[in-house]
Structures are given as C-alpha cells and as structure tokens.
Scaffold this active site. Structure first.
Site, PDB file in Angstrom:
ATOM      1  N   HIS A  35       7.997  -6.924  10.621  1.00  0.00           N
ATOM      2  CA  HIS A  35       8.312  -5.648  11.273  1.00  0.00           C
ATOM      3  C   HIS A  35       8.164  -5.828  12.782  1.00  0.00           C
ATOM      4  O   HIS A  35       7.047  -5.944  13.296  1.00  0.00           O
ATOM      5  CB  HIS A  35       7.381  -4.545  10.768  1.00  0.00           C
ATOM      6  N   HIS A 265      12.711  -0.733  12.629  1.00  0.00           N
ATOM      7  CA  HIS A 265      11.432  -0.777  11.914  1.00  0.00           C
ATOM      8  C   HIS A 265      11.154  -2.151  11.329  1.00  0.00           C
ATOM      9  O   HIS A 265      10.011  -2.615  11.307  1.00  0.00           O
ATOM     10  CB  HIS A 265      11.429   0.265  10.794  1.00  0.00           C
ATOM     11  N   GLU A 414     -11.225  13.236  -2.698  1.00  0.00           N
ATOM     12  CA  GLU A 414     -11.625  11.982  -3.335  1.00  0.00           C
ATOM     13  C   GLU A 414     -11.073  10.764  -2.591  1.00  0.00           C
ATOM     14  O   GLU A 414     -11.774   9.775  -2.377  1.00  0.00           O
ATOM     15  CB  GLU A 414     -11.165  11.942  -4.796  1.00  0.00           C
ATOM     16  N   HIS A 476      -9.820  16.543 -17.881  1.00  0.00           N
ATOM     17  CA  HIS A 476     -11.055  16.048 -17.285  1.00  0.00           C
ATOM     18  C   HIS A 476     -11.715  14.961 -18.126  1.00  0.00           C
ATOM     19  O   HIS A 476     -12.798  14.492 -17.770  1.00  0.00           O
ATOM     20  CB  HIS A 476     -12.045  17.209 -17.087  1.00  0.00           C
TER      21      HIS A 476
END
Length: 671
Positions: A35, A265, A414, A476
């Site tokens: 890149h 890019h 999380e 869960h």
C-alpha cells in the site's frame, strides 16, 4: 495541490518527508505488493512528529519512558519501516526495506510487534491500533500514579485512517478515552477521503470532528501537508487535558498519477508513473537511494532521544532500590516470589473447607490473593462486574480522580475492552484481565486472536460458560465458543472443575509471558473435587488422573469444568457394576498437548474405552478420544450438537443427556 509551493515553503522538511515517500514507492514496487498511498500522504505528519515531538531513541527502541507510536492504519506499513530505517534503527536495514513483504523479512506486510522492537503493536485489522492505544494511555496514567512523573511521563501517538474510524471498535475506544480524559493520547486522522471502493461518501457521511468532540476529545483541523500547522497542532494537543484528535487533510499518493483516487490506496508499481512521481517531488535519486545528507539529518532525529533516555536513567537510579526492583520486575513479567506461596495457601484452605461455589466465584477468590501481591494486575469487566466476579477489594476504581485505581468499568464494550487490555500489556509493566460472558467472546474475538498472534499474556475471563447459564437461553449459552477459543494457536483455554483448579489456572495465566489465557468459568455452583491438598500445580500438566479405576481398568472418562462432577458420579455407577473406571480432569488441552508423550500415555493409556464429557461441541475432542490409540480404540462424546434452550440448568443437562447415567450407558454400550 501545488507541490512547488510545498517544496519552496520548507525545502529541508520537504526532502526529509520525500525520503519516506521514495522508500515507500520503491519498496512496494519491488514487492509488487503493498500500500503506497498512505505512507506518501502522511509523510509530512510523520516527519514533523518524529523530528520535533516524539521522544524515542533509535538505538534503544524499548526504553520504558519512550513515547509510543502506533500505526493503526497498518496497511501503510512502509511508513513506519521507512521512518525506522531513516532514523537509524539497527533492525530495519536497507536490505530489509528491499525485501519488504518477502518470506523471512522483518518488514512484513503489516507491522508485527514480535518481529521489530520498535513496533509497539501488530496492526492491520483496522481499528485495532486506535483501540490498543487506549490501553497504552491508561497504562501510562496508572504507572505515573504508581511510580511518579519522574519515572513515567510519556505520550501515545496514533495514525488512524478513514477505515479505522469506520470500524465499530473505534467508537468503543474513543468513548473510553473521552470518559477517562486520557490527555496523553494524540490521534492523527489521515483524512484523505479514500477507501478501496472509492470515496468515503460511497458508504459514510459521519462528521468525524463532531463525533470526537461529542465523545469528549480536544479536536483540531489542519492541512496535513503543512509542517507549521502540524507542529502547532501537536503542541496544542500536548497541552490539552483531553485526548486529542488532529484531523489532517491529506492527499493519498500525493504527486502520483493515482493521487486522490482509490487506486492510490494499493500498490503503485507502474515504472513510468513511479518516475513521474519522483520528478514531481523533485527527487532525482535512484531506486532505494537516500542521499547522505538527508540520511544524516534523519539519523540525528533518531539519536535526539538518547539524551532523554540518559536523563531518565539518571532519575531512575535516584529512586529507592525497592521501587526500582518493583518496576523492573513488572516490565520483565516476572511474578513476585510471594505468589506461589499465596496460591498454595489458598489451595490448602479450599481442600480443607471444600466449598461448593461457581468457578466464577472461585476466580474471584484466586484474584483476591493474586491482586494483593501483584500490583501490576489491572481488572475490569464489560458491564458485568457482579456476574464475572472480576473486582477484588483492594483494586480501587480507575478514574480521572484516581489514576492509581486498578479496576476499569469498560461499559458494554467487549471489543474495545479486549483491545485496550492488549494495549496495556503491550505498553509494558502491566498484566490486564477483563471479563464478559463466554457467549460474548464473539464480540471480543478479533482482539483475542491478536493477543495470541502478538504473544502477549492477556487474560480473558469468560463466565457463564455452558448451558449451565439456564433460563437466559441459547443466546447466552455458549456451545461452540470454547472450541473456537481452543482452535486459536498460542492460546491457553482453562475450564477448571473447582476452586483448586481455578487457582492453579490463574497462577499459570499470570506467570506466562507469551500466551494469552481464556478462563471458561461456570455460573452454577460446583463441589470441591480436589480434596487432597497437593503442592504441585496439576493444572500445569493440562490433564491428570483425578480418580483411578478400582480393579481392572475398562473405561476412562475425560471431562472438563462442570462436567468433571458428572464424570465422578458416572464412575460411581460403573464401579458399582464392577467396571473399573478412571476419571481424568482436563482443565487445559493445550498444556496437555505440550507434555511429553510418555506422560500423555500414562494418563490416557491405550485399551480402555474413552468417553469425553463437556457441555459444548465435540470439535477438538477427537485428539484425545481417538488419537494416540491405534485403530481399534472405542470412544464416545457426551456433550452438545445443537444450541441450548431456556430452562433451569438442571433440566437442560437432563434434556441434552449430559448426565452420569448417560455417560455410564455410553461406556456399557461400547463394552
């Protein structure tokens, strides 16, 4: 963009920055891969940062009080490789630049912390670097509170791109940083308005400046190619008590035919366009050629920090020998001598008292002991502190008014939590752990994988580890998550059967130096099965004989976690019928696999039928049920092959057949 005006305004700066551009262009072209555009576009920002602000010493890239530089937009890795080579880093030689992205080179496609000392963190998965930086900045704040400003006083600088800021983890990260006013954190946003698919507005219309301001950041907008604006913005950022974002308006692939396009890019390899770009920059040198005067200027930049390092070493020598030892021990990831005795004392107490508690509570009991003697530990939870049992009495809450606090309320983040914990461990001198439900490892997974890749000992405390969750139901109830964690290389997955095993697992997790740990812990209470106190850490062997067969050994039951109790009850049934049955507790498959073959065969000898018992999927179990046995071995697995259901835990174990009676029947069917 008027390149002539840029060159004329500050020719010395321009040539130093163009050295970065030229190396990036040549290396990517030689590799035919990589890149090019971002290193070209951010060369001005990087040059001003390294020359005027970054506290680093190229001859000693890991001294503790250096500023940290994180390339969150890791695809632009030639930016950091060019910077390190030019500044005189001994590892990044010109040959390494020429071998960019080649097998065995230190200059990998994305920066790898385990290959180069000066690379603070592995980046490439977008957003991870900026989220890691939160942990770096928190670690700096905590250690400054603990050891004083004379010993710890540095900044964390980050280069992030449009892609980093689109990733959801970036919002988790900037929210945490703003909440905690991490004023030593400075993020440069490479605002080039280009993604692989095209311009940013194809997919996004977010006002990033307002977004950062809304999250409590100090924000500036500048021309990312104007060295004076860049310098002034960094000065202002360092004076702010808030984390800073500097929006740098840049041109991807500046001066190249692909400037301001999505093509810019990626890898720019066309020879004619390469020559034209260098001509536009006023760079008349050959491939990989850096003129001596420019290299000398860069090496002076690289050695500028040697005086800072020497001054720091002088200050460090003046602090008490006790504080020096504590600091050095933490950075070496060495456990204090008191730890082993403290864990042994807890094990002895548990074996005598024999409590019936959930292993999440067992974990809290172990942490109470550990946190008292290891002051480098930092705990936290993603809004489940009371459920994960991750907070102990002596930690104190990390906050703007208590930088010495060692417990962080991460909120419902999380992924951000996991990445920031990695950042704390990467910073040095810290051991971070944090909790959520096992089912939500899905939200933390990218950072858990990177902890393993980066060889850092982050501890992921994952409670509510099976259908034992009960009434919350299948959303869960983790079924596949333990297997997913085990499938990750360089990861210890601990599923302890009782408090003794939990304490042993924690002792391993906080003493290992290069491997992250996953603690799979129960919601429901479990009896103490290790009633005979042993000084040896049996969990360190991965698996061991908990109860041997009486009479001729005909069956071996292998179980983990809450199902070891099931195995012991099945053994009672089988022994009553004259079927000699051994029970093997296997709290960590990875550690058992590391044992020598003679020990593994001693624990799991050929001959008896085998039954594996775990309230999860079978993947990963056949190595121990069918492997190392020859062709005629008989084996079965009692566990899950579907999602769970919403009901009390006891009913669910009955429904899915994870019972002593079913285990015993499986043995008898094979015999």
């Amino acid at each position: 963009m008027d390149l002539a005006a840029l060159k004329a305004k500050n020719p010395d700066h321009w040539m130093k920055a163009t050295a970065i551009r030229a190396l990036a262009l040549d290396a990517v072209a030689a590799a035919n891969s990589g890149h090019t555009g971002m290193p070209i576009g951010m060369a001005d920002v990087a040059t001003v940062l390294f020359e005027k602000h970054l506290k680093f010493d190229a001859s000693n890239p890991q001294w503790p009080d250096r500023d940290r530089f994180i390339l969150s937009a890791g695809h632009g890795s030639m930016l950091i490789y060019a910077l390190l080579h030019l500044a005189g880093d001994k590892q990044v030689t010109l040959d390494q630049i020429k071998n960019f992205r080649q097998l065995g080179a230190l200059t990998a496609g994305h920066p790898e912390n385990f290959l180069l000392d000066a690379v603070e963190t592995t980046t490439g998965p977008l957003g991870q670097g900026i989220a890691n930086s939160i942990g770096f900045a928190i670690a700096e704040e905590m250690q400054r509170a603990q050891f004083g400003k004379k010993i710890v006083d540095h900044h964390t600088y980050v280069i992030a791109g449009d892609g980093c800021l689109m990733e959801g983890i970036s919002q988790e990260a900037i929210g945490i940083a703003g909440r905690h006013q991490l004023g030593k954190l400075v993020v440069f946003w490479d605002n080039n308005n280009i993604t692989i698919d095209g311009t940013v507005d194809l997919s996004d219309r977010t006002n990033q400046v307002q977004r950062f301001k809304a999250s409590g950041w100090h924000v500036q907008e500048i021309d990312g190619h104007d060295p004076e604006q860049i310098d002034a913005a960094i000065e202002a950022a360092k004076k702010s008590k808030k984390p800073s974002m500097i929006a740098c308006k840049t041109h991807i692939a500046l001066g190249h035919a692909a400037q301001d396009t999505s093509k810019g890019h990626g890898a720019l390899t066309d020879p004619e366009q390469l020559k034209a770009a260098k001509d536009n920059w006023g760079w008349s040198y050959g491939s990989f050629e850096i003129p001596a005067d420019i290299k000398a200027q860069w090496e002076a930049i690289g050695s500028r920090g040697a005086a800072d390092r020497a001054a720091w070493e002088g200050r460090f020598a003046e602090v008490s020998s006790q504080k020096q030892a504590k600091f050095n021990r933490a950075y070496a990831l060495e456990a204090p001598k008191k730890l082993s005795a403290a864990i042994k004392a807890l094990k002895k107490q548990i074996s005598e008292e024999q409590p019936k508690v959930a292993t999440r509570k067992s974990s809290e009991m172990a942490l109470q002991v550990i946190n008292n003697v290891m002051h480098e530990t930092v705990g936290g939870s993603a809004d489940l502190t009371g459920s994960n049992n991750t907070k102990t009495d002596d930690l104190g809450m990390f906050d703007t008014g208590n930088r010495g606090g060692r417990y962080i309320y991460w909120g419902i983040r999380e992924h951000g939590m996991a990445a920031a914990m990695n950042g704390m461990n990467l910073h040095g001198g810290m051991r971070a752990y944090g909790g959520t439900f096992m089912a939500f490892t899905d939200y933390a997974r990218p950072s858990m994988r990177l902890a393993a890749l980066m060889k850092i000992p982050t501890v992921f405390v994952m409670t509510h580890d099976s259908i034992g969750v009960g009434e919350d139901g299948p959303t869960h109830q983790p079924v596949e998550h333990v297997a997913i964690s085990r499938s990750t290389p360089n990861t210890y997955v601990f599923r302890p059967a009782d408090t003794v095993e939990t304490a042993e697992a924690w002792e391993i997790a906080v003493t290992t130096k290069t491997t992250p740990s996953v603690m799979a812990l129960t919601r429901q209470g479990l009896p103490t099965l290790r009633t005979e106190h042993k000084l040896k850490n049996l969990t360190e062997q991965g698996a061991y004989v908990l109860a041997d067969a009486e009479g001729k050994r005909q069956a071996i039951l292998i179980a983990t976690g809450s199902e070891v109790e099931v195995a012991m009850k099945a053994r009672d049934i089988l022994q009553a019928e004259g079927i000699g049955t051994r029970v093997v507790s296997m709290p960590c498959m990875e550690l058992f696999a590391e044992q020598d073959e003679s020990y593994r065969r001693k624990v799991l000898p050929a001959g008896p039928v085998r039954v594996g018992i775990e309230a999860g999927v079978r993947q990963g179990w056949d190595q121990w049920l069918l492997g190392e046995r020859g062709k005629n071995g008989k084996a079965a697995f009692v566990g899950m092959d579907s999602f769970g259901a919403s009901a009390p835990a006891g009913q669910l174990f009955e429904k899915f057949g994870i019972t002593a009676e079913n285990v015993a029947q499986n043995v008898k069917d094979m015999l």
